[in-house]
Design a protein around this motif. Structure first.
Motif, PDB file in Angstrom:
ATOM      1  N   GLU A 160       0.833  -1.188   0.000  1.00 36.44           N
ATOM      2  CA  GLU A 160       0.000   0.000   0.000  1.00 36.44           C
ATOM      3  C   GLU A 160       0.877   1.251   0.000  1.00 36.44           C
ATOM      4  O   GLU A 160       0.538   2.280  -0.621  1.00 36.44           O
ATOM      5  N   GLN A 161       1.999   1.141   0.756  1.00 41.05           N
ATOM      6  CA  GLN A 161       2.927   2.289   0.782  1.00 41.05           C
ATOM      7  C   GLN A 161       3.498   2.549  -0.629  1.00 41.05           C
ATOM      8  O   GLN A 161       3.627   3.714  -1.071  1.00 41.05           O
ATOM      9  N   THR A 209       2.054   1.851  -3.425  1.00 35.34           N
ATOM     10  CA  THR A 209       0.947   2.396  -4.239  1.00 35.34           C
ATOM     11  C   THR A 209       0.776   3.884  -3.953  1.00 35.34           C
ATOM     12  O   THR A 209       0.594   4.726  -4.867  1.00 35.34           O
ATOM     13  N   ALA A 210       0.821   4.245  -2.674  1.00 36.94           N
ATOM     14  CA  ALA A 210       0.651   5.655  -2.286  1.00 36.94           C
ATOM     15  C   ALA A 210       1.797   6.485  -2.812  1.00 36.94           C
ATOM     16  O   ALA A 210       1.613   7.615  -3.284  1.00 36.94           O
ATOM     17  N   LEU A 257      -4.897  10.716  -3.392  1.00 36.77           N
ATOM     18  CA  LEU A 257      -4.972   9.249  -3.277  1.00 36.77           C
ATOM     19  C   LEU A 257      -3.920   8.723  -2.340  1.00 36.77           C
ATOM     20  O   LEU A 257      -4.159   7.813  -1.558  1.00 36.77           O
ATOM     21  N   ALA A 258      -2.774   9.313  -2.472  1.00 38.08           N
ATOM     22  CA  ALA A 258      -1.667   8.844  -1.598  1.00 38.08           C
ATOM     23  C   ALA A 258      -2.022   9.063  -0.130  1.00 38.08           C
ATOM     24  O   ALA A 258      -1.809   8.207   0.724  1.00 38.08           O
ATOM     25  N   GLN A 266      -5.048   9.341   1.056  1.00 38.06           N
ATOM     26  CA  GLN A 266      -6.157   8.462   1.407  1.00 38.06           C
ATOM     27  C   GLN A 266      -5.661   7.067   1.754  1.00 38.06           C
ATOM     28  O   GLN A 266      -6.177   6.446   2.651  1.00 38.06           O
ATOM     29  N   ILE A 267      -4.638   6.638   0.980  1.00 38.27           N
ATOM     30  CA  ILE A 267      -4.120   5.280   1.272  1.00 38.27           C
ATOM     31  C   ILE A 267      -3.368   5.264   2.601  1.00 38.27           C
ATOM     32  O   ILE A 267      -3.602   4.402   3.444  1.00 38.27           O
ATOM     33  N   LEU A 268      -2.446   6.212   2.823  1.00 33.89           N
ATOM     34  CA  LEU A 268      -1.553   6.148   3.993  1.00 33.89           C
ATOM     35  C   LEU A 268      -2.245   6.600   5.283  1.00 33.89           C
ATOM     36  O   LEU A 268      -1.881   6.155   6.382  1.00 33.89           O
ATOM     37  N   GLY A 290      -5.677   6.473   5.608  1.00 30.81           N
ATOM     38  CA  GLY A 290      -7.029   5.952   5.640  1.00 30.81           C
ATOM     39  C   GLY A 290      -7.239   4.979   6.801  1.00 30.81           C
ATOM     40  O   GLY A 290      -6.319   4.521   7.454  1.00 30.81           O
ATOM     41  N   GLU A 348      -8.391   1.916   6.705  1.00 30.93           N
ATOM     42  CA  GLU A 348      -7.917   0.549   6.463  1.00 30.93           C
ATOM     43  C   GLU A 348      -6.447   0.432   6.768  1.00 30.93           C
ATOM     44  O   GLU A 348      -5.975  -0.547   7.344  1.00 30.93           O
ATOM     45  N   TYR A 349      -5.681   1.439   6.366  1.00 35.11           N
ATOM     46  CA  TYR A 349      -4.222   1.405   6.598  1.00 35.11           C
ATOM     47  C   TYR A 349      -3.927   1.427   8.115  1.00 35.11           C
ATOM     48  O   TYR A 349      -3.056   0.715   8.611  1.00 35.11           O
TER      49      TYR A 349
END
Length: 600
Positions: A121-122, A124-125, A136-137, A139-141, A143, A145-146
């Motif tokens: 995930e990291q 991807t971000a 997006l980055a 949101q991923i890091l 978020g 879920e993370y």
């Protein structure tokens, strides 16, 4: 139980307890070592786990910082740390080497796997950030879920640490308990060992030091006051106490020996003093009667419980006759032949039942089944046998060498005393008797006259005196020689000795003169006695060689006190009467004049 056995058992128990104490101390040390090892392992695992947790959070921080700031430095750092990451097995291997169990490693591996999932995930971000899609980055890091994935990884690491902590704490606790247990056991055993050692030391000190020293101190105090009956205790072990006891024992033995020697010396001095006093008394004896009394008084003290007799030799009959006895002897008679005693035969001490076998004397009642221990001591002086000293030894008694020496000294002193008395009597007889006629001489007349006068005055009795002179005695010497004159005097002396009722009352007054005392006789009786003497002498027929000496006549003067004179003038009055008899023609008896007539 003996002291050596007790101390040996105590020493064995002490050694055993020491070994047990040492063993428990070693075990306690090992338990403490395990405890230290568990703590070190926990530290190593905590450190390794902390590094793993740091790695998980460090990558998330680098990625988030790059997304927030767009600084490529954070991206470079992120990629550098990702490149440094190893495979999951390699990353947790060093934790397994640090002591983690397989279950613990599985939990940790799950946490690492979750952390690696976050890497995707990291990436991807980071890619979205590089492409300009920052939203997006983020949101991923950032978020939900993370965050849940990151919390799950953190939770797994925390679970791993909890399990690790639980196990290490249990190991540390067990190791600590075991260490404490062995330590307590070691302390208890060490205390028991110390107590046993102290008990043994106290017991040994008390038994081998204190008790002997107290007893030795008591013995020393008693020995200090010359109480040698105190016996030191037996100390068998070889040490200072034993040496002290041995020294005290030697001192006591020396003291006992010194006491024995002093007792022997005192007994010897007492015996010699007794013999000396007896000898002094015997030297002062004036008669055999006095000697007998001294012997009867002193000999039982010198030889106690030993009956005996003093025998004197009668040379005329060759018999030994009892002079005195003490304590009732029964084995020997009162007199016997001199040849019946072996002591008199040999001139030496004789003891048939002593230490050496010998023949018994004939004068001793002898029973071979029950021999009597007797002692015969000859009394000799100047190689002349004088008598015998006889002893009967008590049953079961023994005369030692020292006592036999006393007996020899006793016999020698008694023999010398008897010899002195006999010599004194002989000298007295020689001094008081006329050697030619055998009559008493003028020296003996003085004491005898005093005795007779005192007795006559006390009893009021008359005392007569005859003064006798041989007529023309010079003629015998001139015609026939002095030997003829001596024969005449001997014959006259023999007649005078036979006509007196008591011995010792006829005296040779000097030359051819004689004197006769007539106690209790009146003047008439004295005149009759004088006429009898004159007649007997006139009847003598004497010869010398082949020659006849012719008739022998005497002149006699008579005086009787108190008729003719006072007692103290008796001899002079009789001498005056003799002078008148010779003046009137000799061969006659003249009576002294009566006192009243003389005064008229």
């Amino acid at each position: 139980m003996r002291l050596a056995t007790i101390t040996n058992w105590a020493y064995g128990a002490t050694v055993l307890l020491t070994i047990v104490s040492s063993t428990t101390m070693i075990l306690a040390s090992n338990a403490q070592e395990h405890e230290r090892t568990a703590v070190e392992q926990r530290y190593a695992l905590d450190k390794a786990t902390a590094e793993l947790g740091t790695d998980i959070y460090a990558l998330s921080d680098r990625a988030r910082q790059f997304v927030n700031t767009g600084d490529p430095t954070y991206l470079a750092a992120y990629r550098s740390e990702v490149a440094a990451l190893e495979a999951v097995e390699d990353r947790i291997r060093h934790i397994g080497d640090a002591g983690a169990t397989t279950g613990e490693l599985d939990a940790l591996k799950k946490a690492v796997t979750l952390a690696d999932t976050l890497h995707d995930e990291q990436q991807t971000a980071l890619t979205a950030q590089e492409n300009g899609n920052g939203a997006l980055a983020r949101q991923i890091l950032f978020g939900a879920e993370y965050e849940r994935q990151l919390d799950r990884a953190e939770l797994e690491v925390q679970r791993f640490q909890d399990r690790l902590d639980s196990r290490i704490e249990a190991q540390v606790r067990d190791a600590t308990e075991i260490s404490q247990l062995w330590k307590r056991i070691s302390e208890v055993v060490l205390a028991l060992t110390a107590l046993l050692v102290l008990c043994v030391l106290y017991f040994v000190f008390k038994q081998r030091v204190l008790h002997p020293v107290v007893k030795l101190s008591d013995v020393v105090n008693r020995l200090a006051v010359q109480d040698f009956a105190a016996e030191p205790p037996e100390v068998s072990h070889i040490d200072e106490i034993g040496d002290m006891a041995q020294a005290i024992r030697i001192f006591r033995e020396n003291g006992l020996e010194r006491q024995r020697l002093e007792a022997e010396r005192d007994a010897d001095r007492t015996m010699r003093d007794l013999l000396s006093r007896m000898t002094q008394r015997m030297q002062g004896c004036d008669s055999l009667h006095d000697l007998k009394e001294i012997v009867q008084r002193f000999v039982p003290e010198i030889a106690p419980a030993m009956p005996g007799r003093l025998y004197l030799l009668d040379p005329q009959r060759n018999l030994v006759v009892e002079a005195c006895s003490w304590l009732g002897p029964v084995q020997s008679g009162t007199q016997f032949s001199a040849l019946s005693c072996w002591a008199l035969r040999r001139g030496l001490r004789h003891r048939p039942a002593g230490d050496n076998v010998d023949v018994p004397c004939d004068h001793v009642t002898w029973d071979a089944a029950h021999p009597v221990d007797t002692l015969c001591l000859p009394l000799t002086a100047q190689r002349e046998t004088l008598g015998l000293l006889y002893f009967e030894m008590p049953a079961g008694g023994a005369a030692g060498a020292a006592q036999l020496i006393y007996f020899d000294m006793l016999a020698e002193n008694i023999g010398l005393a008897i010899a002195n008395l006999q010599l004194r009597d002989t000298l007295r007889e020689m001094a008081m008797a006329d050697s030619l006629t055998g009559l008493a001489n003028r020296r003996q007349l003085g004491p005898a006259l005093e005795t007779q006068i005192a007795q006559a005055e006390r009893l009021g009795e008359p005392l007569g005196c005859l003064m006798i002179d041989v007529d023309h005695f010079k003629r015998f010497n001139d015609v026939h020689g002095h030997e003829a004159g001596d024969a005449v005097l001997r014959a006259v002396g023999q007649v005078l000795a036979n006509v007196t009722r008591e011995t010792g009352l006829a005296f040779r007054y000097g030359g051819e003169e004689f004197l006769v005392l007539l106690p209790t006789l009146s003047a008439v009786q004295a005149e009759e006695r004088a006429e009898d003497i004159r007649a007997r002498i006139a009847a003598l027929r004497l010869g010398h060689g082949d020659a006849d000496l012719g008739p022998v006549t005497i002149s006699v003067g008579i005086a009787v006190a108190p008729d003719h004179c006072a007692y103290d003038r008796l001899v002079r009055t009789a001498d005056a009467a003799l002078l008148r008899a010779k003046t009137l023609g000799r061969d006659r008896v003249e009576m002294a004049k009566l006192r009243n007539a003389a005064s008229a």
